[in-house]
Design a protein around this motif. Structure first.
Motif, PDB file in Angstrom:
ATOM      1  N   ALA A   1      -3.208  -1.558   4.467  1.00  0.00           N
ATOM      2  CA  ALA A   1      -2.814  -1.122   3.126  1.00  0.00           C
ATOM      3  C   ALA A   1      -1.365  -0.649   3.092  1.00  0.00           C
ATOM      4  CB  ALA A   1      -3.747  -0.015   2.650  1.00  0.00           C
TER       5      ALA A   1
ATOM      6  N   LEU B   1      -2.752   5.386   0.370  1.00  0.00           N
ATOM      7  CA  LEU B   1      -1.821   4.764  -0.580  1.00  0.00           C
ATOM      8  C   LEU B   1      -1.302   5.787  -1.580  1.00  0.00           C
ATOM      9  CD1 LEU B   1      -3.574   1.335  -1.259  1.00  0.00           C
ATOM     10  CD2 LEU B   1      -1.435   1.730   0.000  1.00  0.00           C
TER      11      LEU B   1
ATOM     12  N   VAL C   1      -8.331   4.470   2.534  1.00  0.00           N
ATOM     13  CA  VAL C   1      -7.258   3.598   2.050  1.00  0.00           C
ATOM     14  C   VAL C   1      -6.661   4.144   0.762  1.00  0.00           C
ATOM     15  CG1 VAL C   1      -6.780   1.318   1.075  1.00  0.00           C
ATOM     16  CG2 VAL C   1      -8.091   1.519   3.198  1.00  0.00           C
ATOM     17  N   SER C   2      -7.505   4.542  -0.169  1.00  0.00           N
ATOM     18  CA  SER C   2      -7.016   5.061  -1.451  1.00  0.00           C
ATOM     19  C   SER C   2      -6.171   6.314  -1.253  1.00  0.00           C
ATOM     20  CB  SER C   2      -8.202   5.352  -2.369  1.00  0.00           C
ATOM     21  OG  SER C   2      -7.772   5.935  -3.581  1.00  0.00           O
TER      22      SER C   2
END
Length: 410
Positions: A101, A65, A61-62
């Motif tokens: 996300a 993004l 996810v990080s």
């Protein structure tokens, strides 16, 4: 500009190949390479290649993004999340969490889910994903060591990964054309919509119907329907003729067939000595580099993890073989290119491709001619030299790929 996020390296070039075919000038950026926006003045689509398919969910996810913000800074205003056409994931991720996300960051009202890639036998009908004529759950993906796919209904695979609703739109609505599909999508209240597609005509209809959506998701096939401006591509230029090399970390049946077809045509083949690599990795790398150097001029030697299933071992001396093979093959690539003896490489296997690209210090790839659905040549600069790379999923490409790929560089 279209900005895309791919969850592995071969997936990135797979998507880029399709975008180039549909009229885009495409660049692939490797993970967090530092590049200024001016680097993309002559580019219509940017694909960021991540290694998040089986990463821990929080990391995936990080990274995704972060890639989204970089794409925005480079001028992208529409986005594409690309995952494997066999929807490789588990009940805990990573497709669902990354979709959550990205759609949240973009305030996307709706995101379609379209894994179909008909050219390689991946189709969705009545919400079920097929691999050739087999349901996904009956395909070899059922036994994948990291993401065993034991269900075939895409919505049923996605729902455990997200708290958001998942709708389905079936084939009759797609075959009703753009207006019919647009109406069917408008009736779906859930934020994610799995859409059937069994051929490229279906994908073209889907792409037009969602042309105003800020975020789409799928395999690479959907890109065929996203029309680019069709500008001449001046970024691609084949490097001057130099040494050739094939590196195969994949042990898939398709890659093993490709090795054998090339071997039957007199291509030299060497299997990585796993015992020696485990005992002294650098010694095995030096031995392979010397062997590559000894091969006759004009040949394309092949270094592989396995030629037969008997060669496949999960561990050697307690050491996992997959990262060991990646370490050996990436070091062979780096030394062979640095010496100037190799200027064109085919790399089979997603993890191996990632390792090779990192070892070469590649920041970006300019996408060139297509070799097979999802496989293309790309060029980059390593040091002061131009290098051609073809990064391929283990399952992609015709049996004679390792023989015919070089014709595109002539």
């Amino acid at each position: 500009m279209l900005g895309a996020i791919a969850d592995d390296f071969t997936g990135a070039t797979d998507l880029a190949t399709m975008l180039r075919r549909s009229g885009h000038r495409v660049a692939v950026v490797i993970e967090d390479a530092a590049l200024a926006a001016r680097a993309f003045d002559d580019i219509d689509a940017i694909v960021i290649a991540l290694k998040t398919r089986t990463a821990p969910v929080a990391d995936a996810v990080s990274s995704s993004l972060g890639a989204l913000e970089r794409l925005r800074s480079w001028g992208a205003d529409r986005f594409y999340f690309k995952y494997c056409s066999t929807f490789d994931s588990t009940d805990t991720g990573n497709i669902g969490p990354v979709l959550d996300a990205l759609s949240g960051a973009l305030a996307a009202r709706r995101t379609i889910v379209v894994p179909s890639l008909p050219a390689n036998g991946r189709t969705v009908y009545e919400g079920h994903l097929f691999v050739g004529s087999d349901l996904l759950e009956n395909s070899p993906m059922r036994h994948h060591p990291l993401t065993p796919m034991t269900r075939s209904r895409v919505a049923d695979i996605l729902r455990p990964q997200t708290d958001r609703g998942v709708a389905e739109v079936f084939h009759p609505a797609v075959r009703a054309g753009v207006d019919g599909l647009t109406a069917a999508l408008a009736e779906a209240e859930e934020p994610y919509v799995v859409v059937d597609a069994i051929d490229d005509d279906d994908l073209a209809v889907v792409a037009v119907a969602v042309r105003d959506d800020v975020l789409v998701s799928g395999g690479s096939g959907l890109a065929l329907g996203i029309r680019g401006p069709g500008h001449p591509d001046s970024a691609w230029q084949a490097p001057s003729d130099g040494g050739r090399l094939v590196l195969c970390g994949s042990v898939s049946a398709a890659t093993r067939r490709q090795i054998e077809v090339a071997a039957a045509a007199s291509a030299p083949v060497r299997v990585v000595d796993l015992d020696r690599a485990a005992a002294d990795t650098d010694a095995e790398v030096r031995s392979i580099v010397a062997w590559v150097r000894e091969q006759r001029g004009g040949s394309a030697p092949i270094v592989c993890a396995a030629r037969t299933l008997d060669d496949v071992r999960e561990t050697v001396g307690g050491v996992p073989t997959a990262p060991l093979v990646e370490s050996v093959l990436s070091a062979v690539a780096a030394r062979s290119v640095a010496s100037g003896e190799v200027s064109a490489l085919i790399v089979a296997g997603g993890e191996t491709s990632g390792a090779v690209v990192r070892a070469l210090g590649v920041a970006a790839l300019h996408i060139g001619p297509e070799l097979a659905p999802g496989v293309c040549w790309a060029t980059t600069t390593v040091g002061d030299s131009a290098v051609a790379l073809a990064l391929k999923s283990g399952n992609f490409g015709a049996d004679d790929l390792f023989l015919r790929a070089w014709e595109k560089l002539a």
